[in-house]
Structure formats: structure tokens, C-alpha cells
Design an enzyme around this catalytic site. Structure first.
Site, PDB file in Angstrom:
ATOM      1  N   ILE A  17       4.019  58.095  71.827  1.00  0.00           N
ATOM      2  CA  ILE A  17       3.174  57.669  71.046  1.00  0.00           C
ATOM      3  C   ILE A  17       3.732  56.277  70.569  1.00  0.00           C
ATOM      4  O   ILE A  17       3.126  55.812  69.336  1.00  0.00           O
ATOM      5  CB  ILE A  17       2.830  58.311  69.258  1.00  0.00           C
ATOM      6  CG1 ILE A  17       4.437  58.275  68.516  1.00  0.00           C
ATOM      7  CG2 ILE A  17       2.720  59.807  69.930  1.00  0.00           C
ATOM      8  CD1 ILE A  17       4.153  59.191  67.252  1.00  0.00           C
ATOM      9  N   GLU A  59      11.002  59.006  61.394  1.00  0.00           N
ATOM     10  CA  GLU A  59      10.572  59.080  60.022  1.00  0.00           C
ATOM     11  C   GLU A  59      11.458  58.562  59.121  1.00  0.00           C
ATOM     12  O   GLU A  59      11.880  57.905  58.366  1.00  0.00           O
ATOM     13  CB  GLU A  59      10.459  60.265  59.736  1.00  0.00           C
ATOM     14  CG  GLU A  59      10.463  61.657  60.639  1.00  0.00           C
ATOM     15  CD  GLU A  59       9.445  62.046  60.572  1.00  0.00           C
ATOM     16  OE1 GLU A  59       9.252  62.630  60.852  1.00  0.00           O
ATOM     17  OE2 GLU A  59       8.145  61.968  59.621  1.00  0.00           O
ATOM     18  N   THR A  77       6.880  55.012  70.920  1.00  0.00           N
ATOM     19  CA  THR A  77       8.316  55.236  70.438  1.00  0.00           C
ATOM     20  C   THR A  77       9.334  54.645  71.483  1.00  0.00           C
ATOM     21  O   THR A  77      10.574  54.273  71.993  1.00  0.00           O
ATOM     22  CB  THR A  77       8.631  56.557  69.852  1.00  0.00           C
ATOM     23  OG1 THR A  77       8.462  57.685  70.880  1.00  0.00           O
ATOM     24  CG2 THR A  77       7.843  57.089  68.940  1.00  0.00           C
ATOM     25  N   PRO A 128      19.102  52.210  72.265  1.00  0.00           N
ATOM     26  CA  PRO A 128      19.658  50.934  71.286  1.00  0.00           C
ATOM     27  C   PRO A 128      18.588  50.067  71.374  1.00  0.00           C
ATOM     28  O   PRO A 128      17.513  49.636  70.299  1.00  0.00           O
ATOM     29  CB  PRO A 128      20.665  49.989  71.493  1.00  0.00           C
ATOM     30  CG  PRO A 128      21.548  51.424  72.807  1.00  0.00           C
ATOM     31  CD  PRO A 128      20.645  52.079  73.109  1.00  0.00           C
TER      32      PRO A 128
HETATM   33 MO1  MOS Z   1       5.264  62.966  62.140  1.00  0.00          MO
HETATM   34  S1  MOS Z   1       5.018  62.565  59.977  1.00  0.00           S
HETATM   35  O1  MOS Z   1       6.356  64.141  62.167  1.00  0.00           O
HETATM   36  O2  MOS Z   1       4.345  62.434  63.338  1.00  0.00           O
END
Ligand code: MOS
Length: 704
Positions: free
Chosen positions: A463, A662, A465, A589
Site C-alpha cells: 500500500i 503503526e 510501504t 532500512p
Molecule cells: Mo492498519 S489500522 O492495521 O491497516
């Protein structure tokens, strides 16, 4: 047999995104960008009342407009089966549960025609009174059965009241956090197409396998009748963790019109249809000895849900594992209002919960005259306070110490309100961060191709990341080859069941399955020649995940902030932030650093700016766009530095990764609020720390 040279270890090396060129050249396709023949466009029409019933939908007039193909509404839409998520039962009844609920879908040949027709559609309502007033003393406040995802709603250890009465120092304060809205860069979108009884959807989500299961249930289909493709996804934060309205509506409309249909939400529609972070009211009581040794933690969190679906934010759960305490009480209360349904948003639970806990810890440090880092170290638990379980690893103290050194904490004068730089008061603050490090069952397949290359398939979701790239490094190491020899394919439900990109569980779950598949493939390949269609081995971690030992598994971190506050204008500017984290092995990293900076930026945004304001008269969020709902922009974000401490944890998964999606947001708002106190001497217990709140708490003398 192909001879493959043993490659250098790839995990731990900074690697640019594999799909970077595709993304910047526009070659990477997102869900709303697939150019299918005969594609029709669906535009969602949402309710303009706070509660009631749809009385009429003026579809006939609209069907006469240019290009309009269909108007779907509760009177004519295909019937759906409950997939266990009532927010997806769209256009099934005339009831309107809140403002901005789906009441119709207008489908036309072009997006412009669909939009014009959707705007012209007249929907009339039988309006009923709505209740959107979120207060702790709401008469309908109740105790939810459990909180998200499956935590006990209450935990009580010992007698907190007695411990508080006997304590030398007590902090008793109420903290509030507002409604915060998920605003991924790419709004939710789906392109759906049926071939006979087989449905293919290109959908923007955090988990194609999970969305597929919702579609299978909603439409009563067999597993082999649905395929969900999500190759590139422009952010989610949790709002794409499960299926959302576009995938349901596009699938319905494509069936009804017998054409491929694309449905994309507008930015404004995201404020009522994709799930937001509930507002919270948190009563926090800490009791301690004069040296700061905590004897009681009492955390009571209030939040809201909708009348459609119960979503209970796990706000007070963080207090069950963070600090040693003789007595503990962690409780939740919930009220169902006529509001859009709240759902996951980056660090559900820990994000709002840490604002209260980590602010209160700072207040306790002040009350005891103990340095806030020292106070946290004094209350470091040896086992998890709630359960008594051992931690698989816990490097909070290392993060605090490393951060203190890098931030320059040791020079800090603890007295508030004494440093000045022109019109600015300066202060620094610290807070701790944590997030669960969980793992869920996943499957993956690894193929040895006849040309010597390898292909790995896993229904992971990237997404933004860098998951695709990180998985490539992990697969390369497992196969003992260079990353260039491995192609990792993700975002396709055909690849089988896998954890979503959520709960910071993606990497920990997928890497396990990928590593297993790669290792087994090497064994297979050593035993025979590679046939023309390659050798494919699949792995399923379900049994291994189930057999994991009982331990408390969490990532940790320490957040530092320096702020400048002008108490005359109310401005708060963050001058710098530093986050030091402990999250197991860091796979890439480069992208890990970006993700942690992103989390901290979102925390800064929550601290100072983000707030969806509910208007009680209309039942609507008045600032439902990015003009009115302020998200931190470049000018708001100063130097943010990120580092991590080396942490080896063999108890999380074979790759030793804990997940970092998170963690970066947790504690960041508290670090900033604590810095604002240090700058001004006044506590800010309500987010966001708006200029008017700063001014209100700094009354100016009545002299000119
Ligand atoms: Mo996240 S709120 O676990 O997609």
C-alpha cells in the site's frame, strides 16, 4: 541443473522500490485505471439527512439524461447476503443510518455523464431526528462485549481505588482526541467485470484475499467465481483493511448493466464511507510513590460507533502492558450514534490510548519531580502486567536511552516555560511507543523457473510501504540468490489466503510463508531437474502460527519532540522530532525509515491539525474535504529523524520482523503535547492543540 552463486545477504540493505519506475512513469496501474472495453462509470449518491428513510428516488428523469445506463437504489439493486459486515449491505433497504450513507449509484457511459446525472438525481426522505452528540455521560453509553479485535473490554487487577487512596502522588486527568479521518492519497476505487458467472475486480485494498471472501459471501458465489486484483494501492491506513462500498457497488452494477463498471469515491465521500478513527474521551488516573513507582493505573476510555456496525476501539488496552503496576483497571465504554461507522486507522487503540497514557506519565513525572525518561525506566515491567507473560523481546529502555543521547536530552532543564527564542517559548517532550507484534496464517508459493529464475506468489498488498521490495529481499535470502533473480508477485487473490497489510502483521505473516516456500523449494530442486513449467512449492503457516508459544509480543519506541509556542497567536510549531524504535529485524532500512517518518508525521498531524468537526444540526462533518480537514503539509513538518536499536527476536517469526506500519504514530502526539507543556507550563489535554486552545489557556493580562 542451473548453478546459482551464493549471494550476499539482502535483508538489512537499503533497496529502492522495485516498482518505482513504473510508479513515477504512470505504468503502474491502480484499481481505477484499468482501461476495459465498454467500461461504464458509477457515481455514488449519498444521503443528505442525518437519519430516516428514503421516500423516493427520481430515477426516471435521470435515465433520460445523456449516457445514463442505470440508477441502482434500494428498490431495484440485486439482493445481497450478509458477509458479517453490515456496512456492506448497500442499497438493500430504505433506511438511512447517517449523513453520507449510500442511497443510489448512477451508472453512465462516461464519468462526466455519471457525475452530472448523480448531481441531478432527486432523492426525497422521511427524516427522523438524529443523535450525533458524543459525550461521556450519554444515556446510551454501554459496556461493549469486547474491543477490537478481540480484547476483553475490561481488565481489573487488584484494588486501584485503595491503591490510589494510599498513594503519595496521584495524577487524575481527562484527555480527549477528536474524530480523525483516513485520507489515503488514492481514494477507494474498484473496476468490476463479469464474464458469465465469474467476477473479476480490480480493487484498491489492503488484502485481496479478504476482499474476495466478502464478495463470495455477499453475492453467494463459489470460491472459483471471484478474483480480486490489487497490484498497486495508494495507501490505506486501515480504511482499506476489508471491503468497502466501491467493490460492492461496482460488482452489483457490472452484473446489472452487463458491462464493466468502475466506481471511485470522491474525497468528500471518504469522510462517511471508509471508516475513521472514533473520537475518544479518556479518564486516566495514575497513582505512585514519591519516587515515581506506579501503584495504580486506571484508564477508562469512551468512544463511539454507528447504529450499523459495532466497532469498539481498543483505546485502553495499551495500559495493560506498558508499565509495571500493583493494581490496574482498563475499561471501555461505547455509544452507538447516528454517525458513519468508525473503523481502523493507523494504530487503532494505541494511537489515541497512548496520547492519554503517555501524557499522564509526563504529568506524573512532573508531580514527582522525576525525569520522564527515568520515571519510565523505573516502571519498566519484567513481565507483561496484565497477563504475567514474558515478553518475546522488549527494548523500550534501550530506545529511551539511545534517543535521549541522540536528542540531547541530558542538557534539558526540567522547569517549564523558561526558554525563549524571540516570540517563541521552547520546550522538549518525550513519550513511549508500542504496538503488538502479531502474526497470522498465510500461504505462499515459490517456483523455480527453467531459466534459473525464481517466482514467488503471495497475496500480500503493497500500500506504498515497500512490501513488494522487502519480500523480494527476504525471498532472495531464503533462496540464497541475488534479488534480481527473484520476481515477487502480490495482490492477486488467486495466490491464496494471506494476511492483509494491516495490524502491522503483513511482513511478519507473509515473510514466514515466503521463507518456508523458498526453503522447501530448494530441497525439491536439489532432487530433480526443473521441468518446462518449473517446480512450484507452496507453504501454509497455519499450523506453525497456531503452535506459537504464549508470549507477549510487541514493538517499542521512544518519541522525542521540540516545539516552539507563541502563546499570543496560539501557534505551535514542531522544530524537530526524533524516533528511536525497536521492531525486530529491519528488512529494508530505506523504506522502513520512510514508513516510520510517515507514522511520526501522521502523529504530528494528529497533535496539531487533524479534527473532523461534527455539526449536530445536520449530523454531518462540516469539514469533509482536505480544504477544511487539515493534514500536515511540508511546511508543518520539520526535520524528522528516525533510528532503531538492533533487536533480535526469534519468537516472532523466522525472519525476526515485528512490523512497523503503526508504531511510528504511537506516542508522537503525546511527545508533542508534553513538549508544549515544557514550553509553556500549561498542559494541553485535548487534541488537536489548536491556536484557540493555546490562547484560551494563556489569558493575557488586562493591560495594553
Ligand atoms: Mo492498519 S489500522 O492495521 O491497516
Amino acid at each position: 541443473m542451473t548453478v546459482i552463486e551464493k549471494a550476499e545477504q539482502q535483508v538489512g540493505t537499503s533497496t529502492t522500490r522495485i516498482e518505482a519506475v513504473d510508479k513515477v512513469t504512470g505504468a503502474a496501474r491502480y484499481a481505477g485505471e484499468y482501461p476495459l472495453d465498454e467500461l461504464a462509470h458509477g457515481v455514488v449518491v449519498t444521503s443528505t439527512i442525518g437519519r430516516g428513510r428514503v421516500a423516493s428516488v427520481g430515477a426516471d428523469e435521470i435515465l433520460a439524461m445523456p449516457g445514463v445506463i442505470a440508477v441502482l437504489h434500494h428498490g431495484n439493486a440485486p439482493r445481497l447476503h450478509d458477509p458479517g459486515d453490515a456496512t456492506l449491505l448497500l442499497l438493500q433497504a430504505d433506511t438511512v443510518p447517517h449523513q453520507g450513507a449510500v442511497v443510489a449509484l448512477v451508472v453512465a457511459s462516461s464519468l462526466e455523464q455519471a457525475r452530472a446525472a448523480a448531481e441531478a438525481l432527486v432523492v426525497t426522505y422521511d427524516e427522523e431526528p438524529h443523535d450525533v452528540g458524543f459525550t461521556a455521560d450519554h444515556p446510551k453509553m454501554y459496556v461493549p462485549d469486547h474491543v477490537n479485535p478481540a480484547f476483553d473490554t475490561e481488565t481489573v487487577i487488584g484494588d486501584v481505588d485503595a491503591a490510589t487512596q494510599a498513594a503519595e502522588v496521584v495524577v487524575d486527568a481527562t484527555y480527549t482526541t477528536p474524530t480523525q479521518q483516513n485520507n489515503a492519497m488514492e481514494p477507494h476505487a474498484t473496476t468490476a467485470t463479469w464474464h458469465g458467472d465469474h467476477l473479476t475486480v480490480f480493487d484498491s485494498n489492503q488484502g485481496a484475499a479478504s476482499v474476495k471472501q466478502s464478495i463470495v459471501k455477499l453475492f453467494g458465489l463459489d470460491q472459483d467465481q471471484v478474483r480480486v486484483l490489487s497490484e498497486h494501492v495508494g495507501g490505506g491506513f486501515g480504511s482499506k483493511g476489508t471491503a468497502r462500498a466501491p467493490v460492492v457497488l461496482a460488482s452489483m452494477a457490472a452484473r446489472t448493466t452487463e458491462r464493466p463498471v468502475r466506481v471511485a469515491l470522491s474525497r468528500q465521500q471518504m469522510f462517511s464511507l471508509v471508516g475513521y478513527r472514533t473520537p475518544t474521551i479518556q479518564q486516566m488516573r495514575l497513582a505512585a510513590g514519591r519516587d515515581g513507582t506506579i501503584t495504580a493505573i486506571d484508564h477508562l476510555a469512551y468512544s463511539q460507533t454507528s447504529t450499523v456496525l459495532e466497532f469498539a476501539e481498543q483505546t485502553a488496552v495499551i495500559s495493560r502492558m506498558m508499565y509495571a503496576t500493583e493494581t490496574l483497571r482498563s475499561r471501555h465504554r461505547l455509544v452507538a450514534l447516528d454517525v458513519p461507522t468508525p473503523r481502523w486507522m493507523r494504530a487503532p487503540g494505541e494511537a489515541p490510548g497512548s496520547f492519554a497514557l503517555e501524557s499522564a506519565i509526563d504529568e506524573l513525572a512532573e508531580a514527582c519531580g522525576v525525569d520522564p525518561i527515568e520515571l519510565r525506566i523505573r516502571n519498566e515491567p519484567t513481565t507483561e502486567p496484565e497477563s504475567g507473560l514474558a515478553f518475546s523481546s522488549r527494548s523500550l529502555v534501550a530506545c529511551l536511552r539511545e534517543g535521549a543521547q541522540r536528542f540531547g536530552w541530558h542538557d534539558r532543564d526540567p522547569r517549564p516555560g523558561i526558554r525563549q527564542d524571540g516570540r517563541w517559548l521552547l520546550g522538549t517532550g518525550v513519550a513511549a511507543a508500542t504496538y503488538p507484534a502479531r502474526t497470522a496464517p498465510s500461504t505462499a508459493a515459490a517456483t523455480a523457473e527453467p531459466d534459473g529464475r525464481f517466482t514467488v506468489r503471495v497475496t500480500a498488498s503493497d500500500i506504498g510501504t515497500g512490501a513488494r521490495t522487502a519480500l523480494t529481499l527476504v525471498a532472495a535470502d531464503a533462496l540464497g540468490v541475488a534479488p534480481g533473480q527473484v520476481t515477487v508477485l502480490i495482490g492477486d487473490s488467486e495466490f491464496g489466503q494471506a494476511m492483509i497489510a494491516g495490524g502491522s502483521m503483513g511482513m511478519s505473516s507473509w515473510t514466514w510463508a515466503v521463507t518456508d516456500a523458498c526453503h522447501e523449494l530448494l530441497v525439491e530442486r536439489a532432487q530433480r531437474e526443473i521441468p518446462a513449467d518449473g517446480i512450484t512449492v507452496t507453504a501454509d503457516t497455519a499450523a506453525k502460527v497456531k503452535a506459537m508459544s504464549r508470549l507477549s509480543r510487541h514493538s517499542f519506541g521512544a518519541q522525542f519532540a521540540e516545539v516552539a509556542v507563541d502563546v499570543r497567536t496560539g501557534e505551535v510549531r514542531v522544530r524537530r522530532m526524533l524516533g528511536i524504535f525497536a521492531a525486530g529485524r529491519i528488512v529494508n532500512p530505506l523504506t522502513a525509515r520512510s514508513q516510520l517518518i510517515g507514522g511520526m508525521t501522521m502523529g504530528l498531524s494528529a497533535a496539531l491539525l487533524e479534527e473532523a468537526i461534527m455539526d449536530s444540526a445536520s449530523g454531518d462533518y462540516v469539514n469533509h474535504d482536505l480544504a477544511g480537514y487539515h493534514v500536515a503539509a511540508h511546511a508543518d513538518v520539520p526535520s524528522i529523524e528516525v533510528g532503531w536499536v538492533d533487536e533480535v527476536d526469534h519468537e516472532v517469526n523466522p525472519a525476526g520482523v515485528k512490523g512497523i506500519g503503526e508504531l511510528g504514530i504511537v506516542g508522537a502526539p503525546a511527545a508533542i503535547a508534553n513538549a508544549v507543556w515544557h514550553a509553556t507550563g500549561v498542559r494541553q489535554r485535548d487534541l488537536p492543540i489548536r491556536p484557540d486552545r493555546v490562547i484560551d489557556t494563556h489569558p493575557r493580562p488586562n493591560t495594553a
